[in-house]
Design a protein around this motif. Structure first.
Motif, PDB file in Angstrom:
ATOM      1  N   GLY A  75       0.790  -1.221   0.000  1.00 10.81           N
ATOM      2  CA  GLY A  75       0.000   0.000   0.000  1.00 10.81           C
ATOM      3  C   GLY A  75       0.827   1.278   0.000  1.00 10.81           C
ATOM      4  N   ARG A  76       2.112   1.164   0.195  1.00 11.27           N
ATOM      5  CA  ARG A  76       2.982   2.344   0.229  1.00 11.27           C
ATOM      6  C   ARG A  76       3.717   2.489  -1.094  1.00 11.27           C
ATOM      7  N   SER A  77       3.758   3.691  -1.607  1.00 14.38           N
ATOM      8  CA  SER A  77       4.432   3.904  -2.894  1.00 14.38           C
ATOM      9  C   SER A  77       5.947   3.959  -2.749  1.00 14.38           C
ATOM     10  N   ASP A  78       6.438   4.243  -1.556  1.00 14.76           N
ATOM     11  CA  ASP A  78       7.890   4.343  -1.354  1.00 14.76           C
ATOM     12  C   ASP A  78       8.548   3.000  -1.048  1.00 14.76           C
ATOM     13  N   PHE A  79       7.775   1.955  -0.905  1.00 14.42           N
ATOM     14  CA  PHE A  79       8.326   0.643  -0.594  1.00 14.42           C
ATOM     15  C   PHE A  79       7.923  -0.346  -1.674  1.00 14.42           C
ATOM     16  N   GLU A  80       8.749  -1.339  -1.867  1.00 19.61           N
ATOM     17  CA  GLU A  80       8.502  -2.340  -2.896  1.00 19.61           C
ATOM     18  C   GLU A  80       8.769  -3.727  -2.312  1.00 19.61           C
ATOM     19  N   ARG A  81       7.782  -4.614  -2.464  1.00 20.90           N
ATOM     20  CA  ARG A  81       7.974  -5.995  -2.017  1.00 20.90           C
ATOM     21  C   ARG A  81       8.764  -6.727  -3.084  1.00 20.90           C
ATOM     22  N   LEU A  82       9.770  -7.503  -2.675  1.00 22.82           N
ATOM     23  CA  LEU A  82      10.682  -8.143  -3.615  1.00 22.82           C
ATOM     24  C   LEU A  82      10.405  -9.620  -3.842  1.00 22.82           C
ATOM     25  N   ALA A  83       9.573 -10.228  -3.027  1.00 28.64           N
ATOM     26  CA  ALA A  83       9.313 -11.661  -3.164  1.00 28.64           C
ATOM     27  C   ALA A  83       7.920 -11.973  -2.639  1.00 28.64           C
ATOM     28  N   PRO A  84       7.369 -13.104  -3.038  1.00 33.27           N
ATOM     29  CA  PRO A  84       6.079 -13.528  -2.477  1.00 33.27           C
ATOM     30  C   PRO A  84       6.195 -13.747  -0.967  1.00 33.27           C
ATOM     31  N   VAL A  85       5.070 -13.794  -0.309  1.00 36.34           N
ATOM     32  CA  VAL A  85       5.060 -13.918   1.151  1.00 36.34           C
ATOM     33  C   VAL A  85       4.364 -15.211   1.563  1.00 36.34           C
ATOM     34  N   PRO A  86       5.056 -16.365   1.455  1.00 33.85           N
ATOM     35  CA  PRO A  86       4.423 -17.601   1.910  1.00 33.85           C
ATOM     36  C   PRO A  86       4.529 -17.791   3.424  1.00 33.85           C
ATOM     37  N   PHE A  87       5.489 -17.120   4.048  1.00 35.70           N
ATOM     38  CA  PHE A  87       5.706 -17.257   5.493  1.00 35.70           C
ATOM     39  C   PHE A  87       5.697 -15.870   6.126  1.00 35.70           C
ATOM     40  N   SER A  88       6.270 -15.734   7.293  1.00 31.79           N
ATOM     41  CA  SER A  88       6.246 -14.449   7.979  1.00 31.79           C
ATOM     42  C   SER A  88       7.488 -13.608   7.703  1.00 31.79           C
ATOM     43  N   THR A  89       8.325 -14.015   6.781  1.00 33.25           N
ATOM     44  CA  THR A  89       9.490 -13.229   6.401  1.00 33.25           C
ATOM     45  C   THR A  89       9.141 -12.400   5.171  1.00 33.25           C
ATOM     46  N   ILE A  90       9.354 -11.093   5.271  1.00 43.73           N
ATOM     47  CA  ILE A  90       8.982 -10.182   4.192  1.00 43.73           C
ATOM     48  C   ILE A  90      10.246  -9.560   3.614  1.00 43.73           C
ATOM     49  N   CYS A  91      10.452  -9.728   2.321  1.00 43.09           N
ATOM     50  CA  CYS A  91      11.587  -9.109   1.633  1.00 43.09           C
ATOM     51  C   CYS A  91      11.080  -7.863   0.923  1.00 43.09           C
ATOM     52  N   PHE A  92      11.577  -6.716   1.340  1.00 47.05           N
ATOM     53  CA  PHE A  92      11.145  -5.474   0.733  1.00 47.05           C
ATOM     54  C   PHE A  92      12.308  -4.492   0.725  1.00 47.05           C
ATOM     55  N   ARG A  93      12.113  -3.393   0.000  1.00 45.63           N
ATOM     56  CA  ARG A  93      13.138  -2.354  -0.030  1.00 45.63           C
ATOM     57  C   ARG A  93      12.459  -0.990  -0.072  1.00 45.63           C
ATOM     58  N   TYR A  94      13.199  -0.017   0.379  1.00 52.61           N
ATOM     59  CA  TYR A  94      12.751   1.365   0.337  1.00 52.61           C
ATOM     60  C   TYR A  94      13.134   1.929  -1.011  1.00 52.61           C
ATOM     61  N   ARG A  95      12.148   2.408  -1.719  1.00 52.33           N
ATOM     62  CA  ARG A  95      12.394   2.982  -3.041  1.00 52.33           C
ATOM     63  C   ARG A  95      11.545   4.246  -3.159  1.00 52.33           C
ATOM     64  N   PRO A  96      12.122   5.393  -2.779  1.00 49.44           N
ATOM     65  CA  PRO A  96      11.346   6.630  -2.812  1.00 49.44           C
ATOM     66  C   PRO A  96      10.962   7.013  -4.232  1.00 49.44           C
ATOM     67  N   ALA A  97       9.876   7.742  -4.341  1.00 47.55           N
ATOM     68  CA  ALA A  97       9.365   8.138  -5.649  1.00 47.55           C
ATOM     69  C   ALA A  97      10.384   8.979  -6.409  1.00 47.55           C
ATOM     70  N   SER A  98      11.209   9.737  -5.701  1.00 44.66           N
ATOM     71  CA  SER A  98      12.207  10.573  -6.376  1.00 44.66           C
ATOM     72  C   SER A  98      13.257   9.731  -7.098  1.00 44.66           C
ATOM     73  N   LEU A  99      13.478   8.507  -6.652  1.00 42.52           N
ATOM     74  CA  LEU A  99      14.456   7.632  -7.300  1.00 42.52           C
ATOM     75  C   LEU A  99      13.811   6.631  -8.247  1.00 42.52           C
ATOM     76  N   ALA A 100      12.510   6.508  -8.225  1.00 38.78           N
ATOM     77  CA  ALA A 100      11.827   5.503  -9.053  1.00 38.78           C
ATOM     78  C   ALA A 100      11.964   5.802 -10.540  1.00 38.78           C
ATOM     79  N   ASP A 101      12.100   7.093 -10.913  1.00 34.31           N
ATOM     80  CA  ASP A 101      12.216   7.457 -12.320  1.00 34.31           C
ATOM     81  C   ASP A 101      13.597   7.164 -12.884  1.00 34.31           C
ATOM     82  N   ARG A 102      14.594   7.139 -12.017  1.00 30.99           N
ATOM     83  CA  ARG A 102      15.968   6.918 -12.488  1.00 30.99           C
ATOM     84  C   ARG A 102      16.169   5.461 -12.852  1.00 30.99           C
TER      85      ARG A 102
END
Length: 114
Positions: A75-102
């Motif tokens: 639900g957040r535009s500044d974060f991106e999930r990197l893998a499916p979530v079959p368990f309770s471990t979440i792989c994500f990264r911070y990707r601000p909108a200012s860097l998304a265009d680059r």
């Protein structure tokens, strides 16, 4: 096998078994790491405390928390999930909108060797 046993035969006082009359097999004399780790110890300690149903409820709750956190990330535009979530471990990264265009290359100049 006596050669292998002698190779690792550094027996400190806390590993000596002097209370036995006959020969015994000390596995610490065959491997440098004193044998394998007992990974199931945590489970064996939790089973009597929580019971099977208690562990099932805790695992289900942790899976629910993982799904809930994953939905927050989605639900957040500044974060991106990197893998499916079959368990309770979440792989994500911070990707601000200012860097998304680059455009980012998969290899940075620092990571390349030679």
């Amino acid at each position: 096998m006596p050669v292998l046993r002698d190779a690792f035969s550094l027996v400190p006082e806390y590993l000596r078994t002097l209370d036995r009359e006959g020969p015994i097999r000390d596995y610490n004399e065959y491997t440098p790491t004193l044998g394998r780790r007992f990974r199931a110890l945590k489970l064996w300690m939790l089973l009597p405390y929580f019971g099977i149903e208690g562990l099932r409820r805790r695992i289900a709750y942790h899976l629910e928390l993982g799904e809930r956190f994953s939905s927050w990330i989605d639900g957040r535009s500044d974060f991106e999930r990197l893998a499916p979530v079959p368990f309770s471990t979440i792989c994500f990264r911070y990707r601000p909108a200012s860097l998304a265009d680059r455009k980012t290359s998969p290899r940075s100049p620092r990571s390349s060797i030679g």
